[in-house]
Design a protein around this motif. Sequence first.
Motif, short mmCIF file in Angstrom:
data_model
loop_
_atom_site.label_atom_id
_atom_site.label_comp_id
_atom_site.label_asym_id
_atom_site.label_seq_id
_atom_site.Cartn_x
_atom_site.Cartn_y
_atom_site.Cartn_z
N TRP A 112 0.92 -1.12 0.08
CA TRP A 112 0.08 0.00 -0.02
C TRP A 112 0.87 1.21 0.05
O TRP A 112 2.03 1.06 0.56
CB TRP A 112 -0.80 0.09 1.32
CG TRP A 112 -1.81 -0.99 1.36
CD1 TRP A 112 -1.53 -2.44 1.87
CD2 TRP A 112 -3.18 -1.02 1.06
NE1 TRP A 112 -2.73 -2.92 1.88
CE2 TRP A 112 -3.94 -2.27 1.44
CE3 TRP A 112 -4.19 0.10 0.68
CZ2 TRP A 112 -5.40 -2.33 1.14
CZ3 TRP A 112 -5.37 -0.24 0.41
CH2 TRP A 112 -5.98 -1.40 0.77
N GLN A 113 0.46 2.20 -0.68
CA GLN A 113 0.99 3.38 -0.47
C GLN A 113 -0.02 4.36 0.18
O GLN A 113 -1.22 4.45 -0.10
CB GLN A 113 1.14 4.06 -2.08
CG GLN A 113 2.14 3.56 -2.90
CD GLN A 113 3.52 3.19 -2.55
OE1 GLN A 113 4.34 4.46 -2.00
NE2 GLN A 113 3.92 2.06 -2.20
N ILE A 114 0.55 5.06 1.34
CA ILE A 114 -0.36 5.62 2.10
C ILE A 114 0.10 7.14 2.40
O ILE A 114 1.35 7.51 2.46
CB ILE A 114 -0.18 5.06 3.54
CG1 ILE A 114 -0.83 3.66 3.46
CG2 ILE A 114 -1.07 5.89 4.64
CD1 ILE A 114 -0.80 2.85 4.79
N VAL A 115 -0.83 8.18 2.48
CA VAL A 115 -0.43 9.65 2.72
C VAL A 115 -0.80 10.01 3.82
O VAL A 115 -2.29 10.01 3.66
CB VAL A 115 -0.43 10.43 1.35
CG1 VAL A 115 0.13 11.85 1.57
CG2 VAL A 115 0.33 9.66 0.08
N PRO A 149 -3.80 0.70 -2.96
CA PRO A 149 -3.13 -0.41 -3.22
C PRO A 149 -2.37 -0.76 -4.11
O PRO A 149 -2.64 -1.16 -5.37
CB PRO A 149 -4.46 -1.58 -3.10
CG PRO A 149 -5.55 -0.72 -3.86
CD PRO A 149 -5.34 0.56 -3.19
N SER A 150 -0.88 -0.39 -3.83
CA SER A 150 -0.09 -0.16 -5.06
C SER A 150 1.37 -0.23 -4.50
O SER A 150 1.63 0.29 -3.36
CB SER A 150 -0.30 0.70 -6.03
OG SER A 150 0.69 1.12 -6.93
N SER A 151 2.41 -0.86 -5.45
CA SER A 151 3.81 -0.76 -4.89
C SER A 151 4.45 0.42 -5.54
O SER A 151 5.60 0.70 -5.45
CB SER A 151 4.53 -2.02 -5.29
OG SER A 151 4.28 -2.23 -6.59
N PRO A 246 -10.29 3.55 -8.94
CA PRO A 246 -9.04 3.41 -8.20
C PRO A 246 -8.02 1.96 -8.86
O PRO A 246 -6.89 2.03 -8.61
CB PRO A 246 -8.91 3.06 -6.96
CG PRO A 246 -10.79 2.58 -6.99
CD PRO A 246 -11.08 3.13 -7.95
N GLN A 247 -8.71 1.33 -9.76
CA GLN A 247 -8.03 0.21 -10.32
C GLN A 247 -7.43 -0.65 -9.22
O GLN A 247 -6.30 -0.87 -9.36
CB GLN A 247 -7.16 0.77 -11.48
CG GLN A 247 -7.66 1.33 -12.52
CD GLN A 247 -6.57 1.91 -13.61
OE1 GLN A 247 -6.01 3.07 -13.38
NE2 GLN A 247 -6.48 1.27 -14.82
#
Length: 324
Positions: A112-115, A149-151, A246-247
Amino acid sequence: MKSRVIDRWINDYLSERRVSANSLIITVYGDLIAAHGGGVWLSDFIRLVEPLGLNERVVRTSVYRLVQDDWLVSEQVGRRSYYRLTPSGLRRADHASRRIYDVRCVEWDGRWQIVILPATLSVRLRDALRRELSWAGYGAVAPGVLVRPSSDSATLMEILDGTGTRDKVVPLDARSLDALTGLPLKDLARECWDLEAIGATYDEFIARFRPVLRTLSAARSLDPEQCFLVQTLLMHEFRRVLLHDPQLPAQMTPNKWSGALARNLCQSLYRLTYRLAQQHLLALCETPSGPLPPPSPDFYRRFGGLGDVAGDVADDVAGIAVAP
């Protein structure tokens, strides 16, 4: 020769849909002009988009607003105006292009990428960052916390750099500790993104453009202006739907999800129209240096490749025609 069926479809589309002039202009710049350097004479652009129902007054008003929003920048050359995408506009167009045209085959690895947006972040920066992250597929899991949800951390860093917030927010790279399937993930997806509404817009997209694909694929010849108009409306609609999607990975999407079918339809129709759409663009538009430059190499990699794909398109049309 122009198709009366396609002319009627275009007229019906423009009369039935509330098309934002600003959004449609961004579509033309992002889908067509960006690949040719990013700028054209305003007078040429006005002629180009007039058949889309945008008269000179509307175009001039819209490009002025897009200049204020840092999408476009104008240059005066003698008595003529030249409008091109700003660096920010090119960056946004590039982010959108990756989501629209790239073929994704990578399985989600649970990252996950989180901001996290601190309360001290100014309203102006907060709004700008939320808008950019939303375009990239981020959803709000809690106030001030956006996730995807991505790297792909490179896209996140580009957005933070572009908005000047890299040292003002907390970006995190996380990984799911649980199994990559199951109800909790789907529940979370429904909380962060309105998947039911997005799925409905995909269904509407398919119902609207599938008849156009059948008509054009059966035609003996195609008209360049009609190809430009169909491709523009196709990408305007697909971009509008896709940039709200969000794909998500398969583990998080609903059981009945028409996103893949919509993408296949868009790809097939784009492959049918892009050559003559390009021909029409090059015939109408120039730059202060003369004719538009050739499209960038990335252009021909759209949708997995835009080479000689007549057989692929025929197969796609057959599959899409029988799909539920």
